[in-house]
Design a protein around this motif. Structure first.
Motif, PDB file in Angstrom:
ATOM      1  N   LEU A 201       1.281  -1.352  -0.346  1.00  0.00           N
ATOM      2  CA  LEU A 201       0.301   0.206   0.017  1.00  0.00           C
ATOM      3  C   LEU A 201       0.833   1.516   0.045  1.00  0.00           C
ATOM      4  CD1 LEU A 201      -2.850   1.390   0.035  1.00  0.00           C
ATOM      5  CD2 LEU A 201      -3.061   1.120   2.016  1.00  0.00           C
ATOM      6  N   VAL A 204       1.988   2.160  -3.297  1.00  0.00           N
ATOM      7  CA  VAL A 204       1.224   2.215  -4.290  1.00  0.00           C
ATOM      8  C   VAL A 204       0.664   4.201  -4.072  1.00  0.00           C
ATOM      9  CG1 VAL A 204      -0.816   2.408  -5.197  1.00  0.00           C
ATOM     10  CG2 VAL A 204       0.242   0.199  -4.934  1.00  0.00           C
ATOM     11  N   VAL A 268      -1.971  -5.293  -7.530  1.00  0.00           N
ATOM     12  CA  VAL A 268      -1.848  -4.438  -7.338  1.00  0.00           C
ATOM     13  C   VAL A 268      -1.260  -3.619  -8.402  1.00  0.00           C
ATOM     14  CG1 VAL A 268       0.776  -3.151  -6.158  1.00  0.00           C
ATOM     15  CG2 VAL A 268      -0.986  -5.537  -5.081  1.00  0.00           C
ATOM     16  N   ALA A 271      -4.120  -1.671  -9.522  1.00  0.00           N
ATOM     17  CA  ALA A 271      -4.344  -0.893  -8.731  1.00  0.00           C
ATOM     18  C   ALA A 271      -3.339   0.642  -9.117  1.00  0.00           C
ATOM     19  CB  ALA A 271      -4.818  -1.350  -7.512  1.00  0.00           C
ATOM     20  N   LEU A 272      -2.115   0.248  -9.649  1.00  0.00           N
ATOM     21  CA  LEU A 272      -1.344   1.272  -9.520  1.00  0.00           C
ATOM     22  C   LEU A 272      -1.447   1.806 -10.410  1.00  0.00           C
ATOM     23  CD1 LEU A 272       1.833   2.701  -8.537  1.00  0.00           C
ATOM     24  CD2 LEU A 272       2.920   0.562  -9.728  1.00  0.00           C
ATOM     25  N   SER A 313      -6.326   6.555  -3.928  1.00  0.00           N
ATOM     26  CA  SER A 313      -5.393   5.629  -4.004  1.00  0.00           C
ATOM     27  C   SER A 313      -5.800   4.484  -4.020  1.00  0.00           C
ATOM     28  CB  SER A 313      -4.082   6.141  -4.262  1.00  0.00           C
ATOM     29  OG  SER A 313      -3.150   6.587  -5.541  1.00  0.00           O
ATOM     30  N   TYR A 317      -7.428   0.962  -5.035  1.00  0.00           N
ATOM     31  CA  TYR A 317      -6.266   0.613  -4.591  1.00  0.00           C
ATOM     32  C   TYR A 317      -7.298  -0.926  -3.535  1.00  0.00           C
ATOM     33  CZ  TYR A 317      -2.217  -2.099  -1.834  1.00  0.00           C
ATOM     34  OH  TYR A 317      -1.518  -3.461  -1.939  1.00  0.00           O
TER      35      TYR A 317
END
Length: 325
Positions: A201, A204, A268, A271-272, A313, A317
């Motif tokens: 987390l 990111v 991930v 999400a990034l 974000s 995420y």
């Protein structure tokens, strides 16, 4: 009885604001000797040019150099400089200065739409406008919307004013941080099931902030020098998306090689990609909105953009991770 009309005040930043009527004037038939006698009788704001006026209408201007070498009996109409610059009262002051510089003249005559003479911008005022415009350009390059005076005041202002300019934005950031903590808390079960999510987390969030900061800096610089947001919007959106793709792909490879969990790596990475794209949009929108509202984006964009980017974000995420895992 009708009230006497009050003359309109000149618009700030125009040629009319700087035009002076305290310059020598002569009729077309006046001789050089007449004008030289006039110059000896009284002081003027400037004698670099002599305005040749027929009633209210400007015939032209005569540079002082021409006057001094001309025969005493020569009429002024014969000495008028045909290439002397003439501008309207509403002409922007910077354009008026450049009109003089391009032609190498020491004065600019101001004439209205009806041909009436309104004065001359003498050398001293031309230099003053040039310095003022130069200071404005330097201030804009520093991210300030006013003049270099306001830029100096902003860097040397006392502590109470510094707090007043900065603290409200940071309070908004604090509120956003609390909201982001609430989002994380709401996904506690997901964190318990997959501890790797907690490990990735911060990375990111940091990378999204870094991408957003780059875009934000570019946008504020552009706004400070008059570049429209439309000029950079599409290219920045594409750049932000490509950065997200490259970072996500690199992150996926490293995560699979080091931790051996392809499912988490995919979640991930996606999400990034989403976080970097969102950060780019936020970093463009907030400075533009603050600029349109008359607020200095240099103060408010950073803290506000950071908290909005972090919140979005973190939310994206966990939403993506929950959907995939």
């Amino acid at each position: 009885m009708a009230e006497e009309a009050v003359p309109a005040r000149p618009i700030v930043g125009t040629a009319a604001e700087h035009a002076s009527t305290e310059v020598p004037e002569a009729a077309p038939g006046d001789t050089v000797a007449d004008v030289l006698a006039l110059l000896r009788r009284r002081a003027f704001d400037s004698v670099s040019v002599i305005a040749v006026v027929d009633g209210e209408r400007l015939v032209g201007v005569v540079p002082i150099e021409r006057l001094l070498i001309a025969p005493d009996g020569q009429p002024m109409r014969d000495l008028v400089d045909p290439s002397a610059p003439v501008v309207a009262p509403t002409t922007d002051q910077e354009r008026a200065v450049w009109a003089a510089l391009r032609r190498g003249r020491l004065g600019v005559a101001v004439v209205d739409d009806e041909g009436r003479y309104r004065g001359v911008l003498p050398p001293r005022r031309l230099v003053g406008v040039l310095v003022q415009e130069h200071e404005k350009d330097l201030a804009r390059l520093g991210g300030f919307g006013g003049s270099s005076r306001s830029a100096r005041e902003a860097t040397a202002e006392p502590v109470p004013r510094r707090l007043w300019h900065r603290l409200p934005w940071l309070v908004l950031g604090l509120i956003g941080s609390v909201a982001a903590a609430g989002v994380i808390d709401s996904f506690e079960q997901s964190l318990n099931r997959q501890i790797l999510l907690a490990i990735f987390l911060p990375g990111v969030v940091y990378l999204a902030d870094a991408v957003g900061t780059q875009t934000e800096t570019l946008v504020i610089r552009g706004l400070s020098v008059g570049v429209s947001i439309r000029t950079v919007a599409w290219r920045e959106i594409v750049t932000g998306a490509l950065l997200g793709v490259l970072l996500a792909a690199t992150f996926w490879v490293i995560t699979v090689l080091v931790w051996g969990n392809a499912a988490v790596a995919t979640a991930v990475a996606l999400a990034l990609l989403a976080a970097c794209s969102i950060a780019t949009l936020v970093a463009m929108a907030l400075p533009w909105i603050l600029h349109r509202c008359g607020r200095d984006p240099a103060f408010g964009s950073g803290p506000l953009a950071t908290v909005v980017q972090d919140f979005l974000s973190i939310a994206s995420y966990f939403l993506i991770a929950t959907a995939l895992l």
